[in-house]
Design a protein around this motif. Structure first.
Motif, mmCIF file in Angstrom:
data_model
loop_
_atom_site.group_PDB
_atom_site.id
_atom_site.type_symbol
_atom_site.label_atom_id
_atom_site.label_comp_id
_atom_site.label_asym_id
_atom_site.label_seq_id
_atom_site.Cartn_x
_atom_site.Cartn_y
_atom_site.Cartn_z
ATOM 1 N N ALA A 51 0.854 -1.190 0.000
ATOM 2 C CA ALA A 51 0.000 0.000 0.000
ATOM 3 C C ALA A 51 0.887 1.234 0.000
ATOM 4 N N PHE A 52 0.374 2.266 -0.643
ATOM 5 C CA PHE A 52 1.074 3.544 -0.665
ATOM 6 C C PHE A 52 0.138 4.567 -0.035
ATOM 7 N N HIS A 77 -8.388 -7.746 9.497
ATOM 8 C CA HIS A 77 -7.320 -7.072 8.767
ATOM 9 C C HIS A 77 -6.428 -8.114 8.093
ATOM 10 N N LEU A 78 -5.675 -7.649 7.107
ATOM 11 C CA LEU A 78 -4.778 -8.544 6.386
ATOM 12 C C LEU A 78 -3.768 -9.168 7.350
ATOM 13 N N PRO A 79 -3.479 -10.431 7.176
ATOM 14 C CA PRO A 79 -2.540 -11.083 8.091
ATOM 15 C C PRO A 79 -1.097 -10.699 7.768
ATOM 16 N N VAL A 80 -0.569 -9.763 8.496
ATOM 17 C CA VAL A 80 0.798 -9.301 8.234
ATOM 18 C C VAL A 80 1.751 -9.829 9.304
ATOM 19 N N ALA A 101 -4.377 -6.726 -2.552
ATOM 20 C CA ALA A 101 -5.456 -6.929 -1.583
ATOM 21 C C ALA A 101 -6.635 -6.051 -1.967
ATOM 22 N N PRO A 102 -7.840 -6.532 -1.745
ATOM 23 C CA PRO A 102 -8.994 -5.700 -2.074
ATOM 24 C C PRO A 102 -9.114 -4.528 -1.104
ATOM 25 N N ARG A 103 -9.742 -3.474 -1.575
ATOM 26 C CA ARG A 103 -9.878 -2.262 -0.766
ATOM 27 C C ARG A 103 -10.596 -2.518 0.556
ATOM 28 N N GLU A 104 -11.569 -3.446 0.507
ATOM 29 C CA GLU A 104 -12.356 -3.708 1.730
ATOM 30 C C GLU A 104 -11.449 -4.172 2.871
ATOM 31 N N ALA A 105 -10.452 -4.969 2.494
ATOM 32 C CA ALA A 105 -9.573 -5.516 3.526
ATOM 33 C C ALA A 105 -8.872 -4.391 4.283
ATOM 34 N N PHE A 106 -8.594 -3.315 3.554
ATOM 35 C CA PHE A 106 -7.932 -2.184 4.196
ATOM 36 C C PHE A 106 -8.927 -1.273 4.895
ATOM 37 N N GLU A 107 -10.105 -1.147 4.262
ATOM 38 C CA GLU A 107 -11.075 -0.213 4.817
ATOM 39 C C GLU A 107 -11.466 -0.597 6.239
ATOM 40 N N LYS A 108 -11.511 -1.909 6.495
ATOM 41 C CA LYS A 108 -11.826 -2.375 7.850
ATOM 42 C C LYS A 108 -10.809 -1.815 8.843
#
Ligand code: ADP
Length: 533
Positions: free
Chosen positions: A174-175, A246-249, A195-202
């Motif tokens: 992501a930027f 959230h994305l598993p980081v 990753a889809p935007r939804e994953a980040f929007e959460k």
């Protein structure tokens, strides 16, 4: 009698030496017969492909070939049958775990003692790293070309995000990009890759957590094999670590993007669900791209600014034309009445005169503005009496309907100023005081000396200025919205006054209580100070 000679025959010696060379080679050395069955397999081949010698002898070489490349083997065998060696043939092969590796092959035919071709021996070199570098360079070059002439910030952000996500081998990237709108408020844009935007929007925007602060503060690159173990991670309520959904980081890499002028314009963030995925090579690659991106974003930003300024200019032209038109229309109206002799000169002349003065005022303001923008607001400093300056300014405004009180120090003193310009400031402040208060009220001018400075204050008992506007009224074209409908003006007077006072190395500011009145102060050195440089 059988020989007990421990000495090896010449043939045996040669064989042993050959075997030693083959075993110690860093390149895989493999031989096969003309049916593609493997007849020898050295140590390097074991390492490169993951199969042992035992597993491979007698196997078909096809085990190593990706199915879509089977025809390559037919080509190789046919070349061998014709006795033609193959040099540096670059291709892809599979290891035991199914991983694709890039190799460079050199293959020569093997002949038996009668000179008949019976097989082939090949040397394979792993060129995966070199290929990866080539691909990375290609990616960086392609992106550089794409963004160098691009002026759309969103397109640049997306290209940079996609490229860096691929370069770093991240699962998602992501930027986040800081942007300031025309009102001076900053907000964040972001683009994603993988990753889809939804994953980040959460998740929402990166908040000012300890982990993100490192990047947005421009402190440096953050690279972690397991960010969940980082002491900076998870310090913030309410999530305490990774928010649900959230994305598993686990592997984490964050690189600040810093403009030429040293401003942090954003950050590139990468994640991977497995630990230890990012190396210092990845870090360097992304940092290289980040500096390219910063240049492209700087350019795009300049372009946006120019567009914005152009729009403002257009707005200003239409606004100024309108301001000029109003007095002209009024003058025209009186002239028509005069032509029909409906009114006497005693009636219309002062009215026309007032409109002409207004026109003069507007044109003078416009000239001042253009001088300020060209940096040519020249000031002619002269020593003059403060008291005279104040008195003359009061005299030049027609304010018989207001009580103007001059509250000065008993002893007059000399100041070094541009007389015309300081008078212009005082007259502007007095005119505003008159304009924004009711007839019959008092306007007080005070002048005091504070050390080597003089402070002039002009207080009225008018409508006042709401607190949130107090700083902004000194901006170009700024008018308090409530007053803009009921009074005339372009919102330039205070801006010009501020420039003049700053030209005297001073400052100007306002205090006010709504409904009770306003006080404008300005202050500057009594003597002209030497400006360094
Ligand atoms: P203009 O008076 O032409 O609009 P100025 O730059 O002189 O432009 O003033 C900007 C704005 O500041 C005015 O439109 C008004 O809203 C506010 N203002 C200035 N002086 C006063 C004052 N004495 N009392 C109340 N409001 C004021």
């Amino acid at each position: 009698m059988e020989s007990n000679n421990p000495k090896l025959s010449d043939f045996e010696q040669r064989q042993a030496m050959l075997a030693a060379i083959i075993d110690s080679s860093k390149d895989a050395i493999i031989s096969k017969d003309l049916n593609s069955r493997i007849t020898s397999w050295n140590k390097a081949a074991e390492k490169m492909f993951g199969y042992t010698e035992k597993e491979m002898i007698g196997q078909l070489i096809n085990i190593l070939i990706p199915p879509d490349r089977y025809s390559e083997e037919d080509m190789i065998i046919s070349q061998m049958r014709q006795g033609k060696p193959i040099e540096h043939f670059e291709t892809i092969r599979l290891t035991k775990t199914g991983k694709e590796i890039y190799i460079s092959l050199s293959i020569s035919p093997i002949r038996n003692s009668k000179g008949i071709i019976v097989g082939a021996s090949k040397i394979a070199r792993d060129i995966t790293l070199q290929k990866q570098h080539d691909q990375q360079l290609e990616l960086i070059n392609a992106m550089g070309k794409a963004i160098v002439s691009e002026l759309d910030i969103n397109v640049i952000l997306q290209k940079v995000t996609d490229t860096t996500t691929r370069l770093s081998g991240a699962a998602f990237g992501a930027f986040f990009y800081n942007k300031t709108d025309s009102k001076g408020e900053s907000y964040m844009l972001y683009t994603l890759s993988g990753a889809p935007r939804e994953a980040f929007e959460k998740f929402g925007m990166p908040r000012n957590t300890a982990v993100f602060r490192e990047t947005f503060g421009g402190f440096g690159i953050v690279r972690s094999d397991d960010i969940t173990q980082d002491p900076r991670y998870g310090k913030n309520a309410p999530h305490h670590g990774m928010p649900k959904g959230h994305l598993p980081v686990i592997s984490y890499l964050a690189v600040p993007v810093i403009s030429k002028t040293g401003v942090v314009i954003g950050g590139l963030f990468f994640g991977h669900p497995k630990p230890a995925m990012f190396t210092s090579d990845h870090e360097n690659l992304v940092a290289t791209v980040a500096s390219q991106a910063a240049i492209a974003l700087d350019n795009a930003m300049l372009y946006e600014e120019i567009n914005l300024l152009n729009n403002k200019k257009d707005e200003f032209i239409s606004f100024a034309s309108h301001e000029l038109k109003t007095p002209l229309t009024t003058i025209k109206g009186y002239l028509q009445l005069a032509a029909k002799k409906d009114i006497s000169p005693a009636e219309y002349l002062p009215k026309i005169n007032k409109q002409v003065e207004r026109l003069e005022g507007i044109v003078a303001d416009l000239l001042d503005i253009s001088k300020i923008h060209a940096g040519k607001l020249d000031l002619n400093f002269k020593k003059t009496s403060l008291l005279e300056l104040l008195k003359e300014s009061i005299d030049s405004i027609n304010s018989s309907r207001y009580k103007i009180v001059l509250d000065c120090p008993s002893e007059d003193f000399m100041v070094t100023v541009d007389v015309q310009k300081i008078m212009q400031v005082i007259i502007n402040l007095l005119t505003n005081a008159v304009k924004f208060s009711s007839p019959g009220t008092t306007i007080t001018i005070t002048a005091i000396r504070i050390g080597d400075q003089v402070r002039v204050s002009i207080a009225d008992q008018g409508i006042g200025i709401p607190g949130q506007h107090l700083d902004k009224i000194f901006n170009q074209f700024y008018r308090v919205s409530d007053t803009s409908k009921t009074t005339k003006g372009m919102g330039l007077g205070l801006f010009i006054s501020k420039e003049i006072i700053e030209g005297h190395l001073g400052k100007i500011w306002a205090e006010s209580e709504e409904g009770k009145g306003s006080t404008f102060h300005f202050q500057f050195p009594v003597e002209r100070m030497k400006v360094p440089g």
